[in-house]
Design an enzyme around this catalytic site. Sequence first.
Site, short mmCIF file in Angstrom:
data_model
loop_
_atom_site.label_atom_id
_atom_site.label_comp_id
_atom_site.label_asym_id
_atom_site.label_seq_id
_atom_site.Cartn_x
_atom_site.Cartn_y
_atom_site.Cartn_z
N CYS A 44 0.95 0.20 11.60
CA CYS A 44 0.92 1.38 10.74
C CYS A 44 2.29 1.70 10.15
O CYS A 44 2.38 2.27 9.06
CB CYS A 44 0.39 2.59 11.51
SG CYS A 44 1.28 2.94 13.05
N HIS A 83 2.87 8.80 8.33
CA HIS A 83 4.15 8.13 8.56
C HIS A 83 4.94 8.11 7.25
O HIS A 83 4.47 7.61 6.23
CB HIS A 83 3.93 6.70 9.03
CG HIS A 83 3.42 6.57 10.43
ND1 HIS A 83 3.23 7.64 11.26
CD2 HIS A 83 3.06 5.46 11.14
CE1 HIS A 83 2.77 7.20 12.44
NE2 HIS A 83 2.67 5.89 12.38
#
Length: 360
Positions: A157, A250
């Site tokens: 990720c 993120h």
Amino acid sequence: MNKYKVGVVGATGMVGQRFVSLLEGHPWFQLTTVAASARSAGKTYCDAVGTRWAMNTPMPEEAKGLIVMDAAKVEDVAATVDFIFCAVDMNKDEIRALEEAYAKTETPVISNNSANRLVADVPMIIPEINPEHCEVIPYQRKRLGTKVGFIAAKSNCSIQSYVPALSCLMDFGVKDILACTYQAISGAGKTFHTWPEMVDNLIPYIGGEEQKSEQEPLKIWGKVTENGIELAENPRISAQCYRVAVTDGHTAAVYVNFENKPSMEEIIDRWNAWQPEPQKLGLPSAPKQFLTYFTEDDRPQAKLDRDLYGGMGISIGRLREDNIFDYKFACLSHNTLRGAAGGGVLLAELLCAKGYIPHK
């Protein structure tokens, strides 16, 4: 269409829950099986998850009454599905063995785990960037001795924000990348309720993330050979990864040098105009716009922009020249959607569209 029968192995964890929620009402896939550890086996999915349901949407009705199967009983689980999503919480050797065991039952495995990502003949795919890496699957099947079964992995990720932003610029000769990622707590499978120590906090270490952030892009940008994916030799990548007090999303601060420096206008035009293969194929989970550039000085922001195009779009902003590098910019991706389960579902759609996943 005749829907694919789909199983989620590791269904009670946070990423497994996200897979379950994304499969609700999916036009191609029908959730038929949930599997987890032996301690959850035999319970209904609702009872097995209990108060640990971490999604901000209700548990799908179609999932509540499913009886959880034992993920270790590979043949039993495989008999009920056309393919599986795998998001188990085990050590890497155990995951590698489990995923290969499922593949050898002629069940394709779409893995959210890192265990097989750097295995040479396992494609690690961000569908908009390297869909051609599907072509390594026949070589993997030869190694495994399968006709249908294989493993395909989605990437970590932490690279899902900056690797897409740089991929459409590679022909300018990307040579040096510095990426600092600021990663949400859901990436650790946590919420503020379960991890109160993260409130008002930042931790400058996430085990293994920096190595993944420096190594995995070289496979994404590599090429298919009969021996597997040959890693790209360039660019050089340096990464630092921080855990921050954010629920989801993120963010990355990115610095880049080019062999042939493009103009800012050229870069932004590339970002805004890029229409990769999943968008051209009209895959159900593909965002209408893969990359979106924000002109505001204070964007992208996790709280405002992580859910762009259902959490599958990549947000970019603050492109400007730098005193040491050619350019710097900020980017953002939703870590449990684009970065985890959503990216896995999109990968499965790509593999189905290309004929790699048949009905059993």
